[in-house]
Design an enzyme around this catalytic site. Structure first.
Site, PDB file in Angstrom:
ATOM      1  CG  ASP A   1      -2.105  -2.788   7.515  1.00 12.16           C
ATOM      2  OD1 ASP A   1      -3.235  -2.709   8.045  1.00 12.16           O
ATOM      3  OD2 ASP A   1      -1.755  -2.063   6.566  1.00 12.16           O
TER       4      ASP A   1
ATOM      5  CD1 TRP B   1      -2.599   1.699   0.472  1.00  4.91           C
ATOM      6  CD2 TRP B   1      -2.013   1.865   2.624  1.00  4.91           C
ATOM      7  NE1 TRP B   1      -3.314   2.747   1.020  1.00  4.91           N
ATOM      8  CE2 TRP B   1      -2.968   2.869   2.347  1.00  4.91           C
ATOM      9  CE3 TRP B   1      -1.505   1.762   3.925  1.00  4.91           C
ATOM     10  CZ2 TRP B   1      -3.425   3.778   3.302  1.00  4.91           C
ATOM     11  CZ3 TRP B   1      -1.954   2.655   4.880  1.00  4.91           C
ATOM     12  CH2 TRP B   1      -2.902   3.650   4.570  1.00  4.91           C
TER      13      TRP B   1
ATOM     14  CE  LYS C   1      -9.988  -0.386   2.735  1.00  6.38           C
ATOM     15  NZ  LYS C   1      -9.128   0.629   3.393  1.00  6.38           N
TER      16      LYS C   1
END
Length: 408
Positions: free
Chosen positions: A217, A135, A253
């Protein structure tokens, strides 16, 4: 006093990403397909508010106790209890023995930023590793937190279009002791390729041997398999192995709370260091206050009510599975279309990947062709948000991919 000099960002990759985003949002064509955002979209290409979230919001604003007051610097006690349980497990030995704590943060990004500063400022770490690719906000987050050295471990194999596990292990074996290793738990962004349980055990072996510090993460817990318990396996395995670690969660999300910015940072210490947690919590308080004072109230309340109430939790998990199943259908549809067109290459990676993104294998030149000729926008590195595809546009998208590959 001289005026300050502001230098421009000197990153071609970042400039290219910004450029394609600007072009996409300026494109008014009815043929446009936007595969850039890191957010779920429904079959009509619209944001989807989960039914349980909508129901809880209505109840929340109608409550006589509803207000917009500040909450505590590290979040409410309910949030700090429930969110870590979701990732570590209800019967987590770390929670049971009092050697882990969680705090509410401003999104997963806030969790990463606070965690990174904790490691730099109070644990004196200076080197971190991120996957290649990862990312695009990972590196800057750790550098701005104060890390001095950024390194990468291999992750994507462009030939087999999957994980370069041999390269990953080799790079971890060569990492200096006490390096911080950023590990994406599941639904890897941008590749959509995750490690197997066997591979995770090998990673743990190397990290234990080399004295490397893991920070997981977990931005997409539940978005890989549709099962939040299954997706949390690696974190729980590392805890069982006795690792100290940080875990960052995002509810953007898996609960669709993008704009509410709700995240969690969990700190896990080794057995015997329980008494140090109070000091760690105080350090986190100072860091959080210096960055944003306190986290958001509204989104945090929604998360607590979903995790606390069995019926709400059941509805949430059903919606999560629905999103994941739609992504699987979109992946299968795209692969079938590409195979039917005889598009050069092997497209098995489209369906073997998981989560929201597919690292399609398209080059930056091919991605630019897709935008210029077909009004279809994905990142220059070939990452596409699969949920942008549906029955109405998957044929056109597949044809555009075919054309971009065969244009020469």
């Amino acid at each position: 006093m001289a005026s300050p000099t502001f230098s421009a960002v000197n990153s071609k990759e970042l400039i290219d990403v910004v450029d394609v985003c600007i072009r996409c949002y300026a494109d008014a064509s009815e043929e446009k397909i936007n595969l850039i955002p890191g957010a779920y979209r429904d079959e009509d290409g619209e944001p989807w508010v989960l039914p349980v979230v909508l129901d809880l919001e209505k109840k929340l604003v109608q409550s006589v106790t509803y207000n917009h007051e500040y909450i505590l610097f590290l979040g409410t006690d309910s949030f700090k209890t429930l969110a870590p349980r979701l990732i570590l497990g209800e019967e987590s030995p770390a929670l049971r023995t009092g050697r882990a704590l969680g705090i509410q943060t401003v999104g997963g990004s806030g969790a990463l930023r606070i965690g990174a500063e904790l490691l730099v400022r109070h644990a004196k770490y200076d080197t971190f590793y991120i996957s290649e690719p990862t990312w695009d906000n990972h590196e800057s987050t750790f550098l701005y937190a104060g890390f001095s050295t950024s390194r990468k471990y291999r992750y994507w194999d462009p030939v087999k279009r999957g994980v370069d596990f041999e390269g990953l292990i080799e790079d971890l074996r060569e990492a200096p002791e006490n390096s911080v290793i950023v590990l994406q738990l599941c639904a890897h962004n941008p590749t959509g390729c995750d490690l197997t349980k066997k591979q995770w055990t090998e990673v743990a072996d190397v990290m234990e041997e080399r004295k490397l510090f893991p920070i997981f993460d977990a931005a997409y817990q539940g978005f890989a398999s549709g099962d939040v318990e299954e997706d949390a396996w690696a974190v729980r395995y590392f805890v069982d192995r006795g690792f100290e670690m940080l875990v960052t969660q995002s509810f953007s999300k898996n609960m669709g709370l993008y704009g509410d910015r709700v995240g969690c940072l969990t700190v896990v210490l080794k057995e015997g260091r329980q008494k140090e947690l109070a000091s760690v919590e105080f350090m986190l308080t100072i860091i959080a206050r210096a960055i944003y004072l306190c986290p958001t109230r509204h989104g945090g309340e929604i998360v607590v009510r979903i995790l606390r109430d069995s019926e709400a939790r059941k509805q949430w998990l059903e919606s999560l599975r629905k999103m994941v199943e739609r992504l699987k259908v979109a992946r299968q549809s795209l692969k079938e279309r590409l195979d039917e067109l005889g598009t050069p290459g092997n497209w098995n990676h489209i369906t073997s990947q998981s989560g929201m993104f597919s690292f399609t294998g398209l080059t930056s030149k091919q991605a630019a062709y897709m935008a210029d000729e077909h009004h279809m926008y994905l990142l220059p590195n070939g990452r596409a948000n699969i949920c942008a595809l549906n029955d109405n546009n998957v044929d056109r998208f597949a044809q555009a991919v075919h054309d971009s590959i065969t244009m020469e």
